[in-house]
Design an enzyme around this catalytic site. Structure first.
Site, PDB file in Angstrom:
ATOM      1  N   LYS A  70       2.768   2.587  -2.101  1.00  0.00           N
ATOM      2  CA  LYS A  70       1.588   3.656  -1.833  1.00  0.00           C
ATOM      3  C   LYS A  70       2.564   4.962  -2.398  1.00  0.00           C
ATOM      4  O   LYS A  70       3.556   4.880  -2.473  1.00  0.00           O
ATOM      5  CB  LYS A  70       1.337   3.459  -0.307  1.00  0.00           C
ATOM      6  CG  LYS A  70       0.792   2.433   0.000  1.00  0.00           C
ATOM      7  CD  LYS A  70      -0.272   2.840   1.451  1.00  0.00           C
ATOM      8  CE  LYS A  70      -1.114   1.595   1.777  1.00  0.00           C
ATOM      9  NZ  LYS A  70      -1.743   1.608   3.127  1.00  0.00           N
ATOM     10  N   ARG A  81       1.894  -5.814   5.047  1.00  0.00           N
ATOM     11  CA  ARG A  81       0.799  -6.241   4.204  1.00  0.00           C
ATOM     12  C   ARG A  81       1.494  -5.608   2.908  1.00  0.00           C
ATOM     13  O   ARG A  81       1.754  -4.428   2.538  1.00  0.00           O
ATOM     14  CB  ARG A  81      -0.303  -5.541   4.344  1.00  0.00           C
ATOM     15  CG  ARG A  81      -1.483  -5.644   3.668  1.00  0.00           C
ATOM     16  CD  ARG A  81      -2.716  -4.800   4.077  1.00  0.00           C
ATOM     17  NE  ARG A  81      -3.595  -4.788   3.108  1.00  0.00           N
ATOM     18  CZ  ARG A  81      -3.944  -4.089   2.031  1.00  0.00           C
ATOM     19  NH1 ARG A  81      -3.320  -3.392   1.601  1.00  0.00           N
ATOM     20  NH2 ARG A  81      -5.091  -4.479   1.408  1.00  0.00           N
TER      21      ARG A  81
HETATM   22  N1  HH2 Z   1      -3.989  -0.232   2.891  1.00  0.00           N
HETATM   23  C1  HH2 Z   1      -4.659  -0.575   2.022  1.00  0.00           C
HETATM   24  C2  HH2 Z   1      -5.973  -1.309   2.318  1.00  0.00           C
HETATM   25  N2  HH2 Z   1      -6.123  -1.944   3.311  1.00  0.00           N
HETATM   26  N3  HH2 Z   1      -5.015  -2.333   5.624  1.00  0.00           N
HETATM   27  C3  HH2 Z   1      -4.349  -2.174   6.453  1.00  0.00           C
HETATM   28  N4  HH2 Z   1      -4.377  -2.810   7.746  1.00  0.00           N
HETATM   29  N5  HH2 Z   1      -3.337  -1.463   6.379  1.00  0.00           N
HETATM   30  C4  HH2 Z   1      -3.098  -0.733   5.102  1.00  0.00           C
HETATM   31  O1  HH2 Z   1      -2.023   0.137   4.947  1.00  0.00           O
HETATM   32  C5  HH2 Z   1      -4.073  -1.089   4.229  1.00  0.00           C
HETATM   33  C6  HH2 Z   1      -4.887  -1.740   4.162  1.00  0.00           C
HETATM   34  C7  HH2 Z   1      -4.464   0.090   0.646  1.00  0.00           C
HETATM   35  O2  HH2 Z   1      -3.898  -0.441  -0.119  1.00  0.00           O
HETATM   36  P1  HH2 Z   1      -4.514  -1.727  -1.270  1.00  0.00           P
HETATM   37  O3  HH2 Z   1      -5.107  -2.578  -0.796  1.00  0.00           O
HETATM   38  O4  HH2 Z   1      -3.243  -2.042  -2.223  1.00  0.00           O
HETATM   39  O5  HH2 Z   1      -5.220  -0.388  -2.145  1.00  0.00           O
HETATM   40  P2  HH2 Z   1      -6.976  -0.295  -2.559  1.00  0.00           P
HETATM   41  O6  HH2 Z   1      -7.310   0.206  -1.219  1.00  0.00           O
HETATM   42  O7  HH2 Z   1      -7.084   0.755  -3.419  1.00  0.00           O
HETATM   43  O8  HH2 Z   1      -7.686  -1.786  -2.751  1.00  0.00           O
END
Ligand code: HH2
Length: 270
Positions: free
Chosen positions: A214, A248
């Protein structure tokens, strides 16, 4: 839900064109299944499948498109005899329902059940697991000058209230994880305060932490998203020390190695 020895590893599988670090890489179901099998082989305990990017400023995706992206992948994973628990990363009950029907057993809602009033009753009725994450506002605008009087107290109070709402809807307490939502409507200082105070959250119940690659890591290290492995591992080590139930992550193999060693060298290990 709290594992013996180490947090459970949730491998991220974004079936999206625009996720901040892996967008567009696993858009075809066959590619997504291949990546999922890789994550499972690397040591993931859960696979978290998402069809909508929630990065700051991301566009809203209609439910039909989110279902088109995620349900075939979940069904294909079950057909490929993947037995790991599968989680659907969605704010929409319709998408959650399609995923649960295809074989998912956990709903990961970044809105903490606030986006769609039908989501909590659905999770209750299906007996699914539930992640309630804190987010200030909506992805489109959440990074525009987020403000808190006391970020730790406010995020914690919000999560406890959302958990109470989920329990009122019929979700069993032992099926719920809370998540402070690193990067969701938070400045660098807010994210750091939450990470420094993680024990406040783990004292409340099972916590899932998502810090992988992040932007706060970019702010601390100057590194672009794909180069944030060491920073991500540092955050996992911090999460381990605070006793989180789950992390995660994008980088499953490295996270697994780190946690396997930490679990054996830490004074609390058996
Ligand atoms: N962060 C993201 C998405 N889903 N769910 C939970 N429970 N906690 C988190 O910190 C979280 C989440 C964002 O990360 P990522 O999936 O890598 O990116 P994007 O939202 O651009 O798909």
């Amino acid at each position: 839900m709290q594992s013996a020895g180490r947090p459970r590893i949730w491998g991220i599988l974004n079936v999206t064109p625009d996720s901040f670090s892996d967008g567009g890489r696993w858009m075809e179901p066959a590619q997504a299944v291949e990546q999922a099998l890789r994550l499972a082989q690397e040591g993931a305990d859960v696979l978290d499948v998402g069809g909508e990017s929630t990065r700051p400023g991301a566009a809203v995706v209609p439910a039909s498109e989110e279902i088109r992206r995620t349900a075939p992948v979940i069904a294909a994973l079950r057909a490929a005899r993947v037995t790991l628990p599968l989680s659907i990363d969605t704010r929409k009950a319709e998408v959650a329902r399609a995923a649960l029907e295809a074989g998912a057993t956990i709903v990961n809602d970044v809105s903490g059940g606030t986006h769609d009033p039908a989501l909590l009753p659905l999770v209750a009725q299906q007996g699914a697991g539930l992640v309630l994450m804190h987010m200030l506002g909506e992805p489109a605008t959440m990074q525009r000058a987020p403000h808190y009087e006391d970020v730790v107290e406010e995020v914690l109070a919000h999560l406890c209230a959302r958990r109470a709402a989920a329990e009122s809807a019929g979700v069993a307490r032992e099926r719920i994880w809370i998540d402070p939502g690193i990067g969701f409507g938070k400045t660098l200082e807010h994210n750091l305060s939450l990470l420094q105070a993680l024990e406040r959250f783990t004292a409340e119940g099972p916590v899932l932490l998502g810090a992988s690659r992040k932007s706060f890591l970019g702010a601390l290290t100057g590194r672009a998203a794909p180069e944030r492995l060491l920073g991500s591992l540092a955050a996992v080590a911090r999460a381990f020390a605070a006793g989180v139930a789950a992390v995660r992550v994008h980088d499953v193999a490295a996270t697994r190695e780190l946690l396997d060693v930490l679990a054996r060298v830490s004074p609390t290990s058996g």
